[in-house]
Design a protein around this motif. Sequence first.
Motif, short mmCIF file in Angstrom:
data_model
loop_
_atom_site.label_atom_id
_atom_site.label_comp_id
_atom_site.label_asym_id
_atom_site.label_seq_id
_atom_site.Cartn_x
_atom_site.Cartn_y
_atom_site.Cartn_z
N LEU A 1 -2.99 -17.92 2.86
CA LEU A 1 -1.58 -17.84 2.77
C LEU A 1 -1.41 -16.71 1.41
N HIS A 2 -2.64 -16.29 1.02
CA HIS A 2 -2.27 -15.41 0.11
C HIS A 2 -3.09 -13.91 0.15
N LEU A 3 -2.66 -12.80 -0.49
CA LEU A 3 -3.14 -11.42 -0.38
C LEU A 3 -3.73 -11.79 -1.90
N LEU A 4 -5.21 -10.85 -1.83
CA LEU A 4 -5.82 -10.40 -3.01
C LEU A 4 -5.79 -8.90 -3.14
N GLY A 5 -5.17 -8.35 -4.24
CA GLY A 5 -4.94 -7.11 -4.48
C GLY A 5 -5.95 -6.49 -5.50
N GLN A 6 -7.25 -5.75 -5.27
CA GLN A 6 -8.01 -5.09 -6.03
C GLN A 6 -7.35 -4.25 -7.12
N ILE A 7 -7.43 -4.39 -8.30
CA ILE A 7 -7.00 -3.41 -9.36
C ILE A 7 -8.23 -2.49 -9.74
N GLN A 8 -7.67 -1.11 -9.79
CA GLN A 8 -8.61 -0.09 -10.32
C GLN A 8 -9.29 -0.24 -11.50
N ASP A 9 -10.21 0.36 -11.86
CA ASP A 9 -10.90 0.33 -13.18
C ASP A 9 -9.98 1.03 -14.23
N GLN B 1 0.80 -1.15 -0.07
CA GLN B 1 -0.01 0.08 -0.16
C GLN B 1 0.95 1.33 -0.11
N GLN B 2 1.84 1.12 0.73
CA GLN B 2 2.96 2.37 0.56
C GLN B 2 3.51 2.73 -0.74
N VAL B 3 3.86 1.62 -1.54
CA VAL B 3 4.27 1.81 -2.69
C VAL B 3 3.07 2.07 -3.80
N LEU B 4 2.09 1.28 -3.75
CA LEU B 4 1.39 1.31 -4.87
C LEU B 4 -0.01 2.04 -4.71
N ALA C 1 12.15 -4.96 3.69
CA ALA C 1 12.99 -4.71 2.52
C ALA C 1 12.52 -5.32 1.29
N GLN C 2 12.38 -6.68 1.62
CA GLN C 2 12.18 -7.71 0.57
C GLN C 2 10.63 -7.18 0.00
N ALA C 3 9.80 -7.10 1.01
CA ALA C 3 8.30 -6.61 0.60
C ALA C 3 8.13 -5.48 -0.45
N LEU C 4 9.11 -4.19 0.11
CA LEU C 4 9.21 -3.07 -0.44
C LEU C 4 9.60 -3.19 -1.99
N GLN C 5 10.82 -4.14 -1.90
CA GLN C 5 11.29 -4.50 -3.60
C GLN C 5 10.26 -5.17 -4.32
N LEU C 6 9.40 -5.85 -3.92
CA LEU C 6 8.50 -6.75 -4.75
C LEU C 6 7.37 -5.71 -5.19
N ALA C 7 6.98 -4.81 -4.17
CA ALA C 7 5.81 -3.88 -4.35
C ALA C 7 6.51 -2.91 -5.59
N ARG C 8 7.68 -2.70 -5.52
CA ARG C 8 8.08 -1.74 -6.65
C ARG C 8 8.33 -2.34 -8.06
N GLN C 9 8.47 -3.59 -7.87
CA GLN C 9 8.54 -4.65 -9.23
C GLN C 9 6.79 -4.62 -9.74
N ILE C 10 6.19 -4.69 -8.69
CA ILE C 10 4.65 -4.60 -9.36
C ILE C 10 4.25 -3.66 -9.68
N GLN C 11 4.71 -2.36 -9.21
CA GLN C 11 4.33 -1.06 -9.77
C GLN C 11 5.12 -0.93 -10.85
N GLN C 12 6.24 -1.55 -11.40
CA GLN C 12 6.84 -1.56 -12.67
C GLN C 12 5.89 -2.28 -13.80
#
Length: 482
Positions: A415-423, A399-402, A468-479
Amino acid sequence: MPDPARAHIDPVQALQLQVDRSLQLPMYLQICQRFKTAIAQGHLRAGDRVPAARALATALNLSRGTVDLAYRILADEGYFQVRGAAGTVISPSLPQAAKASAPQAIAQPPAADIVDHDGLQPRPLQLGLPAIDAFPRKVWNRLVTHRLRSSEPYRLAYPNPQGDEELRQRIAAYLAVSRGVTCVPEQVFITTGLRNTLELSLRSLASPGDAFWFEDPGYILARPFLQNAAVQIVPVPVDAQGLQVDMGRQLSPYAKFAMVTPSHQSPLGVTLSLERRMALLDWAREAGSWIIEDDYDSEFRYQGRPLPALKSLDRQDRVIYAGTFSKVMFPGLRLAYTVVPLEVVPRFQAVSSNLNAGCPYLLQASVADFMAQGHFARHLKKMRLLYAERRAVAQRSFQQVLGDRLRIDLQPGGLHLLGQIQDGDNDSLVAQRARVLGLATHPLSRWYIDAAPRQGLLMGFANISSEAQALQLARQIQQAFG
């Protein structure tokens, strides 16, 4: 002339010629396309001999006629040259299409349908994977070694197809305490996973053409198996209270089976309400149907105690309960279990004896020791705390990154997260880009059959070991969003 240096190459090995029975493409056309691809990529060259039709049919477990038909098509199109007793070879005069470019590859399932289990290093955010870094490997290795050294000679013979008796006793005791499921060891069958459990259940109870209620969206890896089984899938919508039983009654009131994930719906994460549970059990009683309860990760609940299983409410013995050690221990075990109604135990025993030779004794006995000595209960307690922490870290970092671009609403367990995507964003495209970046995300929309799909990303969080790993993964998803 054929190249002598290539004479020792096994064409079957070079082709990696395996047919996929889950595809709609006929087997003979799959064979044709495999040969064309191998020729275009240089694995097979002009003059190379191809396997005899009989040998290839045996290797692929196909009829001789299927392979003969593929060979005739390839010969008619100019790819093969038949030389009678000298065998069949790649034609010295290949068609221009083979020289210009590689033919279209065999149709593959969508990216979200491809299993991430390839025996290699797991990718970040992979679904269904517990924290493999936190499993007590030293304890496990000690238990396995002890069993290996102390086993009686008769343990080298074939194992019991139903499963090791000691492990079945431990499972029955564990389920009575933790899940409210009352059963005897004779009702417990050890399997290699959910698909093996489904195969055992359908072979024991199903008839060709039986209707099968399936959650929509529902567990994506079970769908191909059911589509290839002799059952008719009936997609039943899911809402915030779980499976819509009333809709199921409208769509197929006398379906023979219903498969549900009541404790933590796969993939939406909702819990089947008590009202819906009772309605589902009433339907099964009235219709004489069977309910398959996939209780795949109910041990991991972070708000309150784990919920009782649907099976614990079953007074008419219509529920087939399916559990697994893949999530609570590690998936490399390939051990799961099912609890079947007493009246059908003989049928399951007969089918189990014909279906396989049983799971390896060594692993079954070691799991029984792991449970008997208290390691199992301690591990579960430790993992609940660890997963609650890793889940919170993952949500906070994403949420901080995206921001609102990927909104994560935490469910009580799983054991999983569901991230809702904007229209405006396409989850399949985002997931595809994320996979190129090395992430194992799944687009939620692919898990739907008939219901209007929602846009979202499914992500496993159990192996996110630091912020730190979570933030890195978030930045990859942002990309991946672009």
